[in-house]
Write a protein that holds these residues in place. Structure first.
Motif, short mmCIF file in Angstrom:
data_model
loop_
_atom_site.label_atom_id
_atom_site.label_comp_id
_atom_site.label_asym_id
_atom_site.label_seq_id
_atom_site.Cartn_x
_atom_site.Cartn_y
_atom_site.Cartn_z
N ALA A 93 0.85 -1.19 0.00
CA ALA A 93 0.00 0.00 0.00
C ALA A 93 0.88 1.24 0.00
N GLY A 94 0.64 2.11 -0.94
CA GLY A 94 1.44 3.33 -1.03
C GLY A 94 0.68 4.43 -1.73
N TYR A 95 1.29 5.60 -1.78
CA TYR A 95 0.69 6.76 -2.45
C TYR A 95 1.32 6.93 -3.82
N ASP A 96 0.67 7.72 -4.67
CA ASP A 96 1.22 7.92 -6.01
C ASP A 96 2.48 8.79 -6.00
N THR A 97 2.82 9.31 -4.83
CA THR A 97 4.08 10.05 -4.72
C THR A 97 5.25 9.09 -4.50
N GLY A 98 4.94 7.81 -4.32
CA GLY A 98 5.98 6.82 -4.06
C GLY A 98 6.14 6.49 -2.59
N GLY A 124 -14.90 4.88 -1.39
CA GLY A 124 -14.80 3.68 -0.56
C GLY A 124 -14.39 3.95 0.88
N ILE A 125 -14.23 5.21 1.26
CA ILE A 125 -13.78 5.53 2.62
C ILE A 125 -14.98 5.91 3.50
N LEU A 126 -15.93 6.62 2.89
CA LEU A 126 -17.06 7.12 3.69
C LEU A 126 -18.29 6.24 3.50
N PRO A 127 -19.16 6.18 4.52
CA PRO A 127 -20.43 5.46 4.34
C PRO A 127 -21.29 6.16 3.30
N ALA A 176 -6.94 -0.70 1.66
CA ALA A 176 -5.90 -0.14 2.54
C ALA A 176 -6.29 1.29 2.81
N ARG A 177 -6.29 1.71 4.06
CA ARG A 177 -6.65 3.10 4.35
C ARG A 177 -5.83 3.66 5.50
N MET A 224 2.35 3.59 2.55
CA MET A 224 1.31 3.87 3.57
C MET A 224 1.73 3.12 4.83
N ARG A 225 2.59 3.76 5.60
CA ARG A 225 3.12 3.11 6.81
C ARG A 225 1.99 2.84 7.80
N GLY A 226 1.90 1.63 8.25
CA GLY A 226 0.90 1.30 9.27
C GLY A 226 -0.53 1.44 8.79
N ALA A 227 -0.73 1.34 7.47
CA ALA A 227 -2.09 1.45 6.93
C ALA A 227 -2.96 0.31 7.45
#
Lengths: 152, 211
Positions: free
Chosen positions: A41-46, B6-9, A92-93, A49-52
Motif C-alpha cells: 500500500a502506497g501513495y502515487d508520490t511513491g 470507498g472511505i465514507l459510508p 488499505a486506508r 502507507m506506513r501502518g495502513a
C-alpha cells in the motif's frame, strides 16, 4: 499496489496431548507451501502507507470484513485467503486516504484484478496538466470574446 | 485533503452531494445576479487550472506529506465563482489523477468550498477599513484560515464516518498527524493569499475587488 508473492511457507505445530499422567510428547512439524496475497500500500508520490489499516472482504460477505490487520512500515501486508471462490476485495486506508483492490479465486487459482491504479510517469502527468491548462485558456479566451468585440 | 471513494459510508457521501449541489446552485444564482456574469469567467477558468495543478505539488512534512490546496486563494480571488471552479477542479483531479473520488466529490466540495467562501468574505470586510496592514492581515487570515477550516471539516467528516471494524485509535492518530502536518501549509498559503491580494491592490485595485 498489489502483487503476489510466489509461495509462503506456513508452519503448523501439532502436539500430542494425552490425558492424565506424564508421557513423552512428540512434537510434529509439517511444512507446506500455500498461495498468499501480498499487498503493497502506497501513495502515487511513491511514499509507503506506513501502518495502513488493511481490510479484506471475502466474496460471500462483502459487508463484513473477513480479516483486518495493519501494514508494516513499508506498507506491506501478507495474508492467506481461505479459498472461497469469487471476487475478494482488499482495502488499505490511512487518515482518510486509501484504495481498494480485488483478486479472484477460482478453481484453486488466484488471479489479480488490476483496476489500474493511476501510475503515470512525469511526462504523462505534464501532458495531462497541459491539456487542462489549455482547456482553461480556451475557456478564458472564449468568454473574453464578446467584451473585445464591444470594444472594437 | 481529498477523500477517495470507498472511505465514507454511503449516507455521508450522498449528504455531501446534496450539500455541494445546493452550494453550487446558490453560487450560480449569486453569479447570475451580477451585472455581467460572464465577466468573471475568464479569471475563474484560469484559477481552476491553478487549483487543479496545485494538488500535484506535494510538500514533504515528515512523517507525511501534504499538497497545496489553494481554497483560500480561490475564494479571495473569485468570490462566488470559486464554488463551481472548485467543483470542476475536484472533478478533473478525481477522473485524471485519482485524487479524491466521484462518490466523494460532494463531500470534498464542501471541505474545500466552505473555506473558500469564508476566505472571500474576510478580505472583503477588511478592504472597507482601508488600512493596508489590516488588509494584509485579513489576506493572511483568509489563506491560513481556509486551510485550518478545511482540515477541521475533513477531520470531523472522517471521524463521523469511521467504520466500526477499523482500529479507531490508530486511525485517529493518523488523522491527527495529517491535520498537524497541515499547519506549515496554512502558514504558506496565508502568505500566498496576502501577497497576491497585496500585489493586485497595488497594480490594479479594481481587480483586487472585482470578486
Amino acid at each position: 499496489m498489489q502483487s503476489f508473492s510466489g509461495r509462503l511457507f506456513v508452519i503448523t505445530l501439532g502436539a500430542l496431548l494425552l490425558p492424565s499422567h506424564a508421557q513423552a510428547h512428540a512434537a510434529l512439524i509439517t511444512l507446506g507451501p500455500v498461495e498468499a496475497i501480498e499487498i503493497h500500500a502506497g501513495y502515487d508520490t511513491g511514499e509507503a502507507m506506513r501502518g495502513a489499516q488493511i481490510v479484506v472482504y471475502a466474496p460471500d460477505n462483502p459487508a463484513q470484513p473477513w480479516l483486518t490487520g495493519t501494514a508494516d512500515d513499508s506498507g506491506r501486508f501478507v495474508f492467506v485467503p481461505d479459498g472461497t471462490p469469487g471476487r475478494w476485495a482488499v482495502q488499505a486506508r490511512e487518515a482518510g486516504h486509501g484504495a481498494m483492490s480485488y483478486f479472484i479465486v477460482e478453481g484453486g487459482e488466484t488471479t489479480a484484478l488490476l483496476p489500474a491504479p493511476a501510475q503515470y510517469d512525469p511526462l504523462q502527468r505534464l501532458v495531462m496538466l497541459a491539456s487542462i491548462v489549455w482547456g482553461a485558456i480556451g475557456t478564458a479566451l472564449y468568454f473574453r470574446r464578446p467584451r473585445q468585440r464591444e470594444r472594437a | 485533503m481529498h477523500i477517495p471513494d470507498g472511505i465514507l459510508p454511503v449516507g455521508l457521501a450522498i449528504s455531501g452531494w446534496i450539500a455541494t449541489g445546493g452550494l453550487v446552485a446558490l453560487s450560480v444564482k449569486r453569479i447570475e445576479s451580477r451585472p455581467d456574469p460572464r465577466a468573471g469567467i475568464p479569471r475563474a477558468a484560469m484559477m481552476t487550472a491553478v487549483f487543479f495543478a496545485a494538488s500535484l505539488i506535494h510538500i514533504p512534512v515528515p512523517p507525511t506529506s501534504v499538497h497545496l490546496m489553494l481554497s483560500g486563494l480561490m475564494g479571495a480571488m473569485l468570490g462566488w465563482y470559486a464554488i463551481p471552479a472548485i467543483a470542476i477542479g475536484l472533478f478533473l483531479q478525481a477522473v485524471m489523477f485519482g485524487h479524491g473520488g466521484l462518490t466523494t466529490l460532494g463531500v470534498n466540495g464542501i471541505i474545500l468550498g466552505l473555506p473558500a467562501l469564508a476566505a472571500f468574505a474576510l478580505p472583503r470586510q477588511a478592504n472597507r477599513t482601508g488600512s493596508a496592514l489590516v488588509q494584509s492581515a485579513a489576506g493572511f487570515a483568509a489563506g491560513a484560515g481556509a486551510i485550518l477550516f478545511a482540515v477541521a471539516l475533513f477531520t470531523t467528516i472522517l471521524l463521523a464516518g469511521l467504520p466500526a471494524h477499523l482500529d479507531a485509535d490508530a486511525e485517529r492518530v493518523a488523522i491527527l498527524t495529517l491535520a498537524v502536518a497541515h499547519l506549515p501549509l496554512a502558514l504558506a498559503e496565508g502568505l500566498v493569499v496576502a501577497a497576491v491580494l497585496g500585489f493586485l491592490r497595488r497594480v490594479s485595485p479594481e481587480l483586487a475587488h472585482a470578486s
